[in-house]
Design a protein around this motif. Structure first.
Motif, mmCIF file in Angstrom:
data_model
loop_
_atom_site.group_PDB
_atom_site.id
_atom_site.type_symbol
_atom_site.label_atom_id
_atom_site.label_comp_id
_atom_site.label_asym_id
_atom_site.label_seq_id
_atom_site.Cartn_x
_atom_site.Cartn_y
_atom_site.Cartn_z
ATOM 1 N N GLN A 49 -7.428 10.785 -10.244
ATOM 2 C CA GLN A 49 -6.109 10.038 -9.939
ATOM 3 C C GLN A 49 -4.774 11.082 -10.188
ATOM 4 O O GLN A 49 -4.275 11.069 -9.342
ATOM 5 C CB GLN A 49 -5.966 8.932 -10.270
ATOM 6 C CG GLN A 49 -4.894 7.858 -9.923
ATOM 7 C CD GLN A 49 -5.111 6.505 -10.023
ATOM 8 O OE1 GLN A 49 -5.670 6.267 -11.845
ATOM 9 N NE2 GLN A 49 -4.217 5.534 -9.541
ATOM 10 N N GLY A 68 4.953 5.474 -1.117
ATOM 11 C CA GLY A 68 4.236 3.947 -1.108
ATOM 12 C C GLY A 68 3.430 4.385 -0.157
ATOM 13 O O GLY A 68 2.323 4.164 -0.628
ATOM 14 N N ASP A 69 2.902 4.837 1.034
ATOM 15 C CA ASP A 69 1.965 4.584 1.494
ATOM 16 C C ASP A 69 0.579 6.122 1.146
ATOM 17 O O ASP A 69 -0.675 5.890 1.247
ATOM 18 C CB ASP A 69 2.036 5.395 3.128
ATOM 19 C CG ASP A 69 2.523 4.888 3.341
ATOM 20 O OD1 ASP A 69 2.507 3.205 3.510
ATOM 21 O OD2 ASP A 69 3.373 4.827 4.720
ATOM 22 N N PHE A 71 0.388 6.914 -2.640
ATOM 23 C CA PHE A 71 0.377 6.058 -3.640
ATOM 24 C C PHE A 71 -0.912 5.171 -3.131
ATOM 25 O O PHE A 71 -2.112 4.859 -4.027
ATOM 26 C CB PHE A 71 2.046 5.369 -4.262
ATOM 27 C CG PHE A 71 1.088 4.439 -5.402
ATOM 28 C CD1 PHE A 71 1.135 5.370 -6.548
ATOM 29 C CD2 PHE A 71 1.443 3.071 -5.283
ATOM 30 C CE1 PHE A 71 0.622 5.086 -7.512
ATOM 31 C CE2 PHE A 71 1.291 2.556 -5.949
ATOM 32 C CZ PHE A 71 0.889 2.780 -7.664
ATOM 33 N N GLU A 72 -0.882 4.273 -2.025
ATOM 34 C CA GLU A 72 -1.056 2.966 -1.852
ATOM 35 C C GLU A 72 -2.958 3.714 -1.377
ATOM 36 O O GLU A 72 -4.366 3.228 -2.038
ATOM 37 C CB GLU A 72 -1.074 2.571 -0.798
ATOM 38 C CG GLU A 72 -2.371 1.305 -0.202
ATOM 39 C CD GLU A 72 -1.587 0.867 0.887
ATOM 40 O OE1 GLU A 72 -2.078 0.331 1.989
ATOM 41 O OE2 GLU A 72 -0.429 0.568 1.054
ATOM 42 N N ASP A 73 -3.171 5.257 -0.529
ATOM 43 C CA ASP A 73 -4.078 5.581 -0.816
ATOM 44 C C ASP A 73 -4.430 6.500 -1.907
ATOM 45 O O ASP A 73 -6.260 6.318 -2.063
ATOM 46 C CB ASP A 73 -3.796 6.725 0.791
ATOM 47 C CG ASP A 73 -4.699 8.157 1.153
ATOM 48 O OD1 ASP A 73 -5.672 7.052 1.276
ATOM 49 O OD2 ASP A 73 -4.835 9.074 1.112
ATOM 50 N N GLN A 75 -4.919 4.814 -4.657
ATOM 51 C CA GLN A 75 -5.190 4.014 -5.097
ATOM 52 C C GLN A 75 -6.662 3.419 -5.229
ATOM 53 O O GLN A 75 -7.434 3.285 -5.528
ATOM 54 C CB GLN A 75 -3.893 3.193 -5.568
ATOM 55 C CG GLN A 75 -3.080 2.765 -5.955
ATOM 56 C CD GLN A 75 -3.619 3.204 -7.557
ATOM 57 O OE1 GLN A 75 -3.227 4.194 -8.248
ATOM 58 N NE2 GLN A 75 -3.795 2.475 -8.464
ATOM 59 N N GLU A 76 -7.046 4.083 -3.495
ATOM 60 C CA GLU A 76 -7.691 3.773 -2.991
ATOM 61 C C GLU A 76 -9.244 4.258 -2.806
ATOM 62 O O GLU A 76 -9.477 4.055 -3.491
ATOM 63 C CB GLU A 76 -7.520 3.232 -1.505
ATOM 64 C CG GLU A 76 -8.786 2.850 -0.660
ATOM 65 C CD GLU A 76 -8.243 2.799 1.272
ATOM 66 O OE1 GLU A 76 -8.900 3.016 1.396
ATOM 67 O OE2 GLU A 76 -7.087 2.209 1.570
#
Length: 244
Positions: A49, A68-69, A71-73, A75-76
């Protein structure tokens, strides 16, 4: 009826030690490998990560990209990496369990074939070795010639469970899987939102984690095989009557 002869088999000390030592080494290598590769999956995922964060920190123009997008990517991707790590641990574990059982089956097959075909034996096996003892049922029959019932040994229930585990892992649902579920339902993972088995939902036993690794110990099965060979009689004998 034709002539009756006595058949014998002999397990010498050196062969017994060789058979056993394979599994003792195998157990240690299994433990060492699992510790090296999978003992701290969380730290491995965290490092992955952090690498993604470093990579993405200079990849985008954040005047036009929502952090935010990104960060979300990250995390996924980290979650997918963690799931892949778990699947690799699962397949590593069951691949070595499969090897464990196959080694044992081949030891049995080799031992009884050689004992029934040595130069002083009163009989010879018809056909080539390639056609002899091609499944455990036939191997059991061969051992009956020297009056030894494999399934009567105290370790055989555990070894039979190992065989069912290996067959289910390799081939999916079938007779072995049904027998395994009847005797050991705790081995099978269920979906979190229902009592359906993961194996039935995903229609696979190796591209998804379908068994509970906490319930399927490598050591339990390697110990059973080691104890089998420790208890194996030094001398075996039986009678065979030739047909007229």
């Amino acid at each position: 009826m034709g002539e009756t002869v006595v058949l014998t088999a002999y397990m010498d000390r050196f062969k017994r030690e060789k058979y056993i030592s394979i599994y003792e080494v195998f157990q240690k290598k299994y433990d060492d490998s699992m510790t090296l590769l999978f003992s701290d999956k969380e730290s491995t995922v965290k490092a992955y990560q952090e690498n993604l964060k470093d990579k993405y920190s200079t990849m985008f123009n954040y005047e036009y990209t929502d952090p935010g997008d990104v960060f979300e990517d990250i995390q996924e991707q980290a979650f997918e990496f963690y799931e892949a790590e778990k699947l690799m641990e699962y397949n590593f574990h069951f691949s070595l369990l499969s090897t464990l059982y196959q080694m044992f089956e081949q030891q049995l097959r080799k031992f009884i074939y050689e004992e029934l075909n040595h130069r002083l034996s009163s009989v010879r096996i018809e056909g080539e070795f390639a056609d002899f003892g091609t499944n455990m049922g036939k191997i059991k029959e061969a051992f009956k010639h020297v009056n030894y019932a494999l399934e009567a040994t105290i370790q055989w229930d555990t070894i039979s469970t190992l065989a069912d585990l290996v067959n289910t892992y390799k081939h999916g649902d079938g007779r072995s899987a049904k027998r395994l579920y009847k005797n050991h339902p705790q081995f099978f993972l269920q979906l979190s939102y229902s009592k359906e088995r993961v194996m039935d939902s995903e229609l696979t036993t190796n591209t998804e984690v379908v068994f509970d690794l906490e319930e399927v110990s490598f050591k339990d099965y390697s110990d059973a095989i080691i104890d089998f060979w420790k208890d194996f009689p030094e001398h075996l004998s039986g009678k065979y009557t030739f047909p007229d």
